[in-house]
Design a protein around this motif. Structure first.
Motif, PDB file in Angstrom:
ATOM      1  N   PRO A   6       0.815  -1.223   0.000  1.00 10.18           N
ATOM      2  CA  PRO A   6       0.000   0.000   0.000  1.00 10.18           C
ATOM      3  C   PRO A   6       0.844   1.266   0.000  1.00 10.18           C
ATOM      4  O   PRO A   6       2.020   1.260   0.393  1.00 10.18           O
ATOM      5  N   THR A   7       0.229   2.349  -0.441  1.00  9.40           N
ATOM      6  CA  THR A   7       0.812   3.685  -0.343  1.00  9.40           C
ATOM      7  C   THR A   7      -0.020   4.485   0.646  1.00  9.40           C
ATOM      8  O   THR A   7      -1.239   4.602   0.484  1.00  9.40           O
ATOM      9  N   LEU A   8       0.628   5.033   1.670  1.00 10.72           N
ATOM     10  CA  LEU A   8      -0.057   5.796   2.711  1.00 10.72           C
ATOM     11  C   LEU A   8       0.481   7.220   2.744  1.00 10.72           C
ATOM     12  O   LEU A   8       1.687   7.442   2.605  1.00 10.72           O
ATOM     13  N   ASP A   9      -0.406   8.164   2.941  1.00 12.92           N
ATOM     14  CA  ASP A   9      -0.057   9.586   2.980  1.00 12.92           C
ATOM     15  C   ASP A   9       0.311   9.956   4.419  1.00 12.92           C
ATOM     16  O   ASP A   9      -0.533   9.921   5.313  1.00 12.92           O
ATOM     17  N   ILE A  10       1.571  10.309   4.644  1.00 16.53           N
ATOM     18  CA  ILE A  10       2.047  10.564   5.999  1.00 16.53           C
ATOM     19  C   ILE A  10       1.469  11.867   6.571  1.00 16.53           C
ATOM     20  O   ILE A  10       1.550  12.111   7.779  1.00 16.53           O
ATOM     21  N   ARG A  11       0.846  12.692   5.738  1.00 17.44           N
ATOM     22  CA  ARG A  11       0.193  13.887   6.267  1.00 17.44           C
ATOM     23  C   ARG A  11      -0.965  13.527   7.202  1.00 17.44           C
ATOM     24  O   ARG A  11      -1.373  14.349   8.034  1.00 17.44           O
ATOM     25  N   ARG A  12      -1.469  12.309   7.092  1.00 12.42           N
ATOM     26  CA  ARG A  12      -2.532  11.864   7.996  1.00 12.42           C
ATOM     27  C   ARG A  12      -2.031  11.735   9.442  1.00 12.42           C
ATOM     28  O   ARG A  12      -2.830  11.662  10.366  1.00 12.42           O
ATOM     29  N   TRP A  13      -0.719  11.677   9.617  1.00  9.68           N
ATOM     30  CA  TRP A  13      -0.139  11.651  10.969  1.00  9.68           C
ATOM     31  C   TRP A  13      -0.622  12.834  11.792  1.00  9.68           C
ATOM     32  O   TRP A  13      -0.810  12.727  13.008  1.00  9.68           O
ATOM     33  N   ASP A  14      -0.838  13.970  11.142  1.00 10.34           N
ATOM     34  CA  ASP A  14      -1.228  15.179  11.865  1.00 10.34           C
ATOM     35  C   ASP A  14      -2.734  15.268  12.110  1.00 10.34           C
ATOM     36  O   ASP A  14      -3.152  15.901  13.078  1.00 10.34           O
ATOM     37  N   GLY A  15      -3.559  14.633  11.270  1.00  9.04           N
ATOM     38  CA  GLY A  15      -4.996  14.808  11.419  1.00  9.04           C
ATOM     39  C   GLY A  15      -5.785  13.543  11.675  1.00  9.04           C
ATOM     40  O   GLY A  15      -6.944  13.603  12.102  1.00  9.04           O
ATOM     41  N   ASP A  16      -5.176  12.383  11.405  1.00  3.69           N
ATOM     42  CA  ASP A  16      -5.881  11.115  11.539  1.00  3.69           C
ATOM     43  C   ASP A  16      -4.907  10.072  12.093  1.00  3.69           C
ATOM     44  O   ASP A  16      -4.759   8.980  11.563  1.00  3.69           O
ATOM     45  N   ARG A  17      -4.223  10.456  13.192  1.00  4.08           N
ATOM     46  CA  ARG A  17      -3.060   9.704  13.667  1.00  4.08           C
ATOM     47  C   ARG A  17      -3.379   8.249  14.000  1.00  4.08           C
ATOM     48  O   ARG A  17      -2.657   7.329  13.596  1.00  4.08           O
ATOM     49  N   GLU A  18      -4.426   8.018  14.743  1.00  6.08           N
ATOM     50  CA  GLU A  18      -4.724   6.652  15.193  1.00  6.08           C
ATOM     51  C   GLU A  18      -4.940   5.716  14.009  1.00  6.08           C
ATOM     52  O   GLU A  18      -4.401   4.596  13.965  1.00  6.08           O
ATOM     53  N   ALA A  19      -5.705   6.164  13.023  1.00  3.02           N
ATOM     54  CA  ALA A  19      -5.966   5.327  11.848  1.00  3.02           C
ATOM     55  C   ALA A  19      -4.694   5.143  11.013  1.00  3.02           C
ATOM     56  O   ALA A  19      -4.423   4.044  10.510  1.00  3.02           O
ATOM     57  N   PHE A  20      -3.905   6.227  10.880  1.00  2.30           N
ATOM     58  CA  PHE A  20      -2.666   6.122  10.110  1.00  2.30           C
ATOM     59  C   PHE A  20      -1.719   5.112  10.745  1.00  2.30           C
ATOM     60  O   PHE A  20      -1.147   4.253  10.051  1.00  2.30           O
ATOM     61  N   VAL A  21      -1.534   5.184  12.056  1.00  2.00           N
ATOM     62  CA  VAL A  21      -0.642   4.259  12.757  1.00  2.00           C
ATOM     63  C   VAL A  21      -1.127   2.819  12.575  1.00  2.00           C
ATOM     64  O   VAL A  21      -0.327   1.909  12.329  1.00  2.00           O
ATOM     65  N   ALA A  22      -2.439   2.605  12.685  1.00  2.00           N
ATOM     66  CA  ALA A  22      -2.986   1.260  12.526  1.00  2.00           C
ATOM     67  C   ALA A  22      -2.741   0.716  11.120  1.00  2.00           C
ATOM     68  O   ALA A  22      -2.340  -0.444  10.947  1.00  2.00           O
ATOM     69  N   GLU A  23      -2.962   1.551  10.101  1.00  2.00           N
ATOM     70  CA  GLU A  23      -2.780   1.091   8.722  1.00  2.00           C
ATOM     71  C   GLU A  23      -1.308   0.881   8.395  1.00  2.00           C
ATOM     72  O   GLU A  23      -0.946  -0.075   7.696  1.00  2.00           O
ATOM     73  N   LEU A  24      -0.454   1.757   8.907  1.00  2.00           N
ATOM     74  CA  LEU A  24       0.977   1.610   8.679  1.00  2.00           C
ATOM     75  C   LEU A  24       1.482   0.325   9.337  1.00  2.00           C
ATOM     76  O   LEU A  24       2.219  -0.462   8.715  1.00  2.00           O
ATOM     77  N   GLY A  25       1.101   0.112  10.584  1.00  2.80           N
ATOM     78  CA  GLY A  25       1.527  -1.100  11.275  1.00  2.80           C
ATOM     79  C   GLY A  25       1.037  -2.352  10.582  1.00  2.80           C
ATOM     80  O   GLY A  25       1.775  -3.349  10.460  1.00  2.80           O
ATOM     81  N   ALA A  26      -0.196  -2.334  10.093  1.00  2.00           N
ATOM     82  CA  ALA A  26      -0.742  -3.499   9.390  1.00  2.00           C
ATOM     83  C   ALA A  26       0.036  -3.774   8.104  1.00  2.00           C
ATOM     84  O   ALA A  26       0.307  -4.934   7.756  1.00  2.00           O
ATOM     85  N   ALA A  27       0.412  -2.724   7.386  1.00  2.00           N
ATOM     86  CA  ALA A  27       1.189  -2.898   6.153  1.00  2.00           C
ATOM     87  C   ALA A  27       2.531  -3.550   6.442  1.00  2.00           C
ATOM     88  O   ALA A  27       2.965  -4.466   5.729  1.00  2.00           O
ATOM     89  N   TYR A  28       3.190  -3.097   7.504  1.00  2.00           N
ATOM     90  CA  TYR A  28       4.509  -3.655   7.816  1.00  2.00           C
ATOM     91  C   TYR A  28       4.409  -5.074   8.356  1.00  2.00           C
ATOM     92  O   TYR A  28       5.272  -5.916   8.074  1.00  2.00           O
ATOM     93  N   ARG A  29       3.396  -5.364   9.131  1.00  2.00           N
ATOM     94  CA  ARG A  29       3.223  -6.742   9.599  1.00  2.00           C
ATOM     95  C   ARG A  29       2.983  -7.694   8.432  1.00  2.00           C
ATOM     96  O   ARG A  29       3.418  -8.843   8.445  1.00  2.00           O
TER      97      ARG A  29
END
Length: 312
Positions: A6-29
């Motif tokens: 997947p490609t994730l937009d890191i700008r979501r770190w500032d406005g949608d942090r919880e969801a971004f962290v969850a999706e990023l972690g899922a991608a790496y797992r």
């Protein structure tokens, strides 16, 4: 999850942090890889760095070899074509490269293991643009590590004091045109990275492939400003394989692109040399005992791995 990194937009770190962290972690797992967009690194900086790197690799071989330091493990400066060999491979990779490291005071306690950079006099702007890209990717990597820390219930700043003097490397790579038919070598043999995370800028050219859990090779190319970011063996070790370090390679094109040069610029983000790679307690439980009961420093681990790939 679809069989696509997947490609994730890191700008979501500032406005949608919880969801971004969850999706990023899922991608790496799942993949050990993710593509990061919206990072803010200027395209002009990337283009300028690529331009000076290409000018260096176009220099005569004799000139480039003046910047090769035998016995250094390729820590800084130039490593000639056909030297690095993937672990357990019988054939060297089809590449040459340059290493830019962190600029530190020469009275630093890390000075003995982090030598000063070399800069080619023949290429104006090499230092300015090369180290500018180094710093930009270092800062982006720190942002990714903050999100990864949160995903495994660590403090957001867990990695900050462990990477602020990290022995990180920017590696401009040149894969020359392939002119001999049916050679057994590939541009980069199947391998895993040594470090915490790797950030690859400019992965738009074909060739990069990732080995999935099912044993299939999955091609990765990027569009727009996306940067490929993958887990390295040091982070896999720290997290007891919660974040897997995934095997990947660069294959030879099966078309006319094989007869063209390919360039790429990975940034290998390392911990400080004296950081102890000891499995994190939060990544161990009754069902997942520690795979690495004996800790090792980041520097000693690096030396072990450099010997395996014939750089030391």
């Amino acid at each position: 999850m679809s069989r696509q990194v997947p490609t994730l937009d890191i700008r979501r770190w500032d406005g949608d942090r919880e969801a971004f962290v969850a999706e990023l972690g899922a991608a790496y797992r799942e993949f050990g890889f993710c593509c990061i967009s919206g990072h803010g690194i200027p395209a002009d900086l990337v283009d300028a760095a690529y331009a000076v790197f290409q000018r260096f690799f176009a220099l005569p071989d004799e000139t480039k070899r003046r910047y090769h330091v035998p016995g250094s493990g390729g820590a800084r400066g130039y490593t000639p074509f056909g030297v690095e060999t993937a672990k357990d491979s019988a054939y060297p990779d089809l590449k040459e490269f340059w290493h830019i490291g962190r600029e530190i005071p020469r009275d630093s306690r890390y000075a003995t293991v982090m030598p000063p950079n070399l800069w080619p006099d023949e290429v104006p702007g090499f230092r300015e643009h090369g180290y500018g890209l180094y710093q930009a990717l270092d800062q982006l990597g720190a942002r990714v590590l903050r999100a990864l820390a949160l995903h495994i219930d660590l403090p957001e700043d867990f990695f900050v004091g462990r990477t602020d003097c990290g022995n990180s490397i920017l590696r401009p790579l040149h894969y020359p045109p392939i002119t001999a038919p049916d050679i057994p070598n590939v541009r980069a043999g199947a391998h895993e990275d040594i470090n915490l995370i790797t950030l690859l800028v400019g992965a738009s050219a074909e060739g990069l492939e990732v080995l999935t859990r099912e044993g299939h090779w999955l091609p990765i190319t990027t569009e727009g400003d996306a940067i490929v970011v993958n887990i390295g063996d040091m982070l896999q070790r720290l997290t007891n394989h919660v974040y897997p370090s995934t095997t990947h390679r660069v294959v030879n094109p099966a078309n006319a692109n094989a007869r063209r040069s390919r360039y790429s610029v990975p940034f290998f983000l390392h911990p400080n040399p004296d950081v102890l790679l000891d499995v994190l307690p939060s990544c161990v439980d009754a069902d997942h005992p520690s795979r690495y009961p004996v800790p090792i420093t980041a520097h000693d681990y690096l030396l072990e791995r450099l010997r395996e790939i014939k750089l030391a």
